[in-house]
Design an enzyme around this catalytic site. Structure first.
Site, PDB file in Angstrom:
ATOM      1  N   ASP A 265      47.251  36.819  48.722  1.00 48.70           N
ATOM      2  CA  ASP A 265      46.730  36.537  47.389  1.00 48.70           C
ATOM      3  C   ASP A 265      46.359  35.053  47.338  1.00 48.70           C
ATOM      4  O   ASP A 265      46.654  34.278  48.263  1.00 48.70           O
ATOM      5  CB  ASP A 265      47.774  36.908  46.315  1.00 48.70           C
ATOM      6  CG  ASP A 265      47.105  37.156  44.972  1.00 48.70           C
ATOM      7  OD1 ASP A 265      47.677  37.869  44.140  1.00 48.70           O
ATOM      8  OD2 ASP A 265      45.979  36.646  44.761  1.00 48.70           O
TER       9      ASP A 265
HETATM   10  C1  GLC Z   1      44.585  36.325  41.737  1.00 50.99           C
HETATM   11  C2  GLC Z   1      45.295  37.658  41.577  1.00 50.99           C
HETATM   12  C3  GLC Z   1      44.724  38.751  42.417  1.00 50.99           C
HETATM   13  C4  GLC Z   1      43.241  38.549  42.571  1.00 50.99           C
HETATM   14  C5  GLC Z   1      43.057  37.291  43.407  1.00 50.99           C
HETATM   15  C6  GLC Z   1      41.576  36.970  43.617  1.00 50.99           C
HETATM   16  O1  GLC Z   1      45.507  35.292  41.741  1.00 50.99           O
HETATM   17  O2  GLC Z   1      46.707  37.644  41.756  1.00 50.99           O
HETATM   18  O3  GLC Z   1      45.050  39.988  41.778  1.00 50.99           O
HETATM   19  O4  GLC Z   1      42.642  39.646  43.215  1.00 50.99           O
HETATM   20  O5  GLC Z   1      43.702  36.173  42.833  1.00 50.99           O
HETATM   21  O6  GLC Z   1      40.988  36.642  42.423  1.00 50.99           O
END
Ligand code: GLC
Length: 740
Positions: A265
């Site tokens: 993430d």
């Molecule tokens: C964010 C979220 C995740 C998302 C990623 C990209 O922090 O936790 O769900 O897909 O970053 O935006």
């Protein structure tokens, strides 16, 4: 045509170490395009840095014309002209924003959920997107956690159905086809159990609980063929998912059979330092790589340290090669080596975005996902809903117009394309029949949101004026439709809350309106269960519409006017108070269960609140009257390989056509480890005309009774079971059967 495995291997072997590592780096879209959706801490690199020409993927930028230009420029500089992969959070829609996932789950209609994902994929692909970071398959049982909005609720089995439907919708048979994108199941694992509902923190679960409840939905997404899995921000029992080789290799890859790309993430690799799991970012890069993370999203740890770690012999280049091969393979499966622009097409954008068919599906999802929580008898005229077209109707509240009804996870499109309540009311009624008043601001003054704060210097006087206008408007009308709720950025990422009530200013409006006109229908917009006891007290009817998206106004008006009857069912329990959280219908009993209403001492209870929810999982009313007969079983004993068929008759005894969601729950009464008091094991959406009846059957197999047993093995255990078939998790007569 796509490259063969041999050609991919030759390409891989021809790449320098720096180039290989580049493929494992994902940079924020700001580095390639002027505007990019920011869903994490985004830093733009200095121009000319080699990594800009080496990074394998980027996220947050979209639009056919823009991405084609970026791709062309990028590939000219990339040493082997390997195309860039464009990823985006297309969580529940692209230009056409659908109902939020917690609402979609309430439709109990996986086919419709799949159709929404198919449309989202078509629009996103036309906009140049290759991968969506969806579905979120986290089990969500704590309404303090704002991300419950992105889940489909508190039941692992239902979540699995919905996650699989979304993966199939996004990817189709082959993501190389036009209008398909790769999907990414997230957040692995157990992010929904974050302590105290706080984002980015810790999860403490036994391995049994993890396996039995929290991994199920991810598994269904993997079985459906998702191309990617995203690591979760949280630790599990003290180890960050992003640095946990047991979780990411042993469990995810070996046991669950996932062979695609693991992406961290946003920033999660580097955040292992903050967690106190790594001394520094170099160690974080090493631990993430060794845990099997193929792509580092936006932390730069891989970009800064992987080459050195290989050169120092800390990491074997073979591990790099494995990760890079998976990345090249996905680019190949997407057809990017053949056509690096894939579906990016300005003409298709014009044809597809917000087209009539897409809007129609979005409207249908609103109709099927809204949950009728209350609809009281209202004098001789019958129930308050559907609205009586002969009456004068006041639409009051901050959500009648001007507020974004799309969830905080819609990073594309525009709220101006949404149909408001006002607009839909004007289409549905004559001008002289309706009147409008905003009534109050959506938020209390100085409300903190994620990265911003709502403040208005004139908040006090504005609300005094708005309230006076609303009271006058309510007095003129026969019935009031009050449109209240959370602001769309009060649920989603980094929106944890310790209170779940509506803003005070909205509760004041509700209370004051009820004094001058008690015939109130309250429409509630929210991305999570709210505390609605006060709303329940002042409303004769209540409709939970979640974050309904682009066609919110139309779908809600269809329900309010009776064009169709509500059929949604809650997939998260609504508490009396936040103090009950986390909660779930599928909880365990106790050594001293408290009979309903008992005041006897030394029992499992709260002194100041029920242990039951205000509205339970699976609950939702209709405009007609359904009856479900007591279940009959074709047998009451079975062994492995046999089935028991349980049947009920569902009848529509009312005056309107409606759809009932008939639900099957099963309890394993005694086992080698305690089992939930009941678990959802089946459901059917049954549409019946007035007077119509239908037999509904469920086949119960031994496989359905399997679980992670007390000794860690997986399987069923002989003994007594109970089943219920009803219209919610609190409905139905129990029937017993035995497994031998
Ligand atoms: C964010 C979220 C995740 C998302 C990623 C990209 O922090 O936790 O769900 O897909 O970053 O935006």
């Amino acid at each position: 045509m796509t490259m063969t495995e041999r050609e991919l291997r030759i390409l891989l072997n021809d790449m320098s170490l720096e180039e290989k590592v580049g493929q494992m780096v994902q940079l924020p879209g700001q580095n390639y395009g002027s505007f990019a959706a920011v869903t994490g801490k985004a830093e733009k690199k200095e121009d000319g840095q080699p990594i800009l020409d080496q990074a394998g993927s980027t996220l947050g930028i979209y639009g056919a014309e823009k991405l084609k230009k970026i791709q062309k420029a990028y590939m000219e500089k990339q040493p082997h002209h390997i195309p860039l992969m464009f990823m985006l959070d297309v969580i529940h829609g692209y230009e056409t924003a659908f109902q939020c996932p917690l609402g979609m789950g309430a439709s109990f209609d996986p086919e419709l959920v799949k159709k929404c994902a198919e449309i989202a994929a078509k629009e996103a692909a036309a906009g140049g997107i290759h991968v969506t970071f969806s579905p979120m398959a986290d089990l969500a049982r704590d309404a303090r956690w704002g991300r419950v909005m992105e889940s489909t609720g508190e039941d692992p089995w239902l979540n699995g159905k919905m996650a699989a439907a979304m993966v199939e919708g996004f990817q189709g048979e082959n993501r190389n086809q036009t209008g398909k994108v790769s999907s990414c199941v997230k957040h692995f694992a157990a992010y929904g159990a974050a302590t105290a509902g706080l984002d980015y923190t810790n999860v403490e679960l036994s391995e049994h609980t993890l396996r039995e409840y929290y991994l199920k939905a991810y598994q269904e997404g993997i079985h459906a063929g998702c191309d990617m899995v995203m690591t979760s921000f949280n630790t599990w029992n003290g180890v960050p998912s992003t640095g946990n080789p047991w979780l990411m290799k042993e469990v995810l890859r070996k046991e669950m059979g996932f062979d695609g790309i693991v992406i961290s993430d946003w920033g999660a690799v580097g955040e292992m330092v903050n967690h106190g799991f790594c001394e520094d970012r170099k160690e974080a890069a090493e631990r993430a790589l060794k845990a099997g993370v193929d792509i580092d999203m936006c932390s730069d740890c891989y970009a800064d340290y992987l080459v050195d770690l290989v050169r120092e012999g800390v990491i074997d280049e073979k591990e790099i090669d494995e990760a890079v091969y998976r990345i090249l393979l996905l680019k190949n499966e997407l057809g990017l080596f053949e056509n690096p622009y894939k579906d990016a097409d300005e003409q298709r954008e014009k044809e597809l975005f917000l087209c009539e068919g897409h809007r129609r599906t979005a409207r249908e999802m609103v109709q099927k996902s809204a949950v009728l929580l209350k609809n009281e008898e209202d004098g001789k005229a019958g129930k308050l809903l559907p609205l009586n077209p002969a009456e004068k109707i006041a639409f009051i509240g901050p959500y009648i117009e001007g507020e974004d009804m799309r969830s905080s996870w819609v990073v594309t499109g525009s709220a101006k394309n949404s149909v408001s309540i006002c607009q839909a009311a004007k289409e549905a009624f004559r001008e002289d029949q309706i009147c409008f008043a905003k009534g109050c601001t959506l938020l209390d003054n100085d409300t903190l949101l994620n990265g911003s704060e709502y403040h208005s210097d004139s908040w006090e006087e504005d609300n005094d004026r708005l309230l006076c206008e609303a009271i006058q408007t309510a007095k003129q009308a026969d019935v009031v439709v009050l449109c209240l709720g959370e602001q769309n950025h009060q649920s989603g990422e980094a929106t944890s809350r310790t209170h779940l009530t509506l803003p005070k200013i909205q509760r004041t409006l509700l209370s004051e309106i009820s004094k001058v006109n008690p015939r109130i229908v309250t429409v509630i917009f929210s991305g999570r269960p709210l505390e609605l006891s006060e709303v329940e007290t002042h409303s004769k009817a209540m409709l939970e519409v979640w974050m309904p998206g682009t066609e919110g106004g139309h779908g809600i008006m269809d329900l309010l006017t009776g064009v169709c009857s509500p059929s949604g069912k809650l997939t998260m329990s609504f508490p009396y108070t936040v103090g009950q959280e986390p909660m779930s219908y599928s909880q365990f009993t106790s050594g001293r269960p408290c009979p309903k209403g008992s005041k006897a001492p030394f029992l499992t209870r709260y002194l100041d609140c029920s242990t039951a929810p205000l509205y339970p999982f699976g609950y939702g009313l209709s405009y007609t009257d359904f009856s479900i007969s007591e279940p009959t079983l074709d047998r009451t004993e079975m062994q492995a390989g046999e089935t028991i068929v349980a049947s009920v008759t569902v009848a529509n005894g009312g005056k309107r056509t409606g759809c009932e969601v008939v639900q099957l729950y099963i309890q394993d009464v005694a086992a080698s480890c305690v089992r939930p008091v009941k678990e959802l094991k089946g459901f059917r959406r049954v549409e019946l005309a007035p007077g119509e009846a239908q037999r509904v059957t469920f086949s119960i197999s031994e496989e359905m009774l399997r679980f992670h047993r007390g000794d860690g093995s997986f399987g069923s255990e002989p003994g007594k079971f109970r089943l219920w078939i009803g219209n919610s998790s609190e409905d139905g007569e129990a029937r017993e059967f035995f497994l031998y």
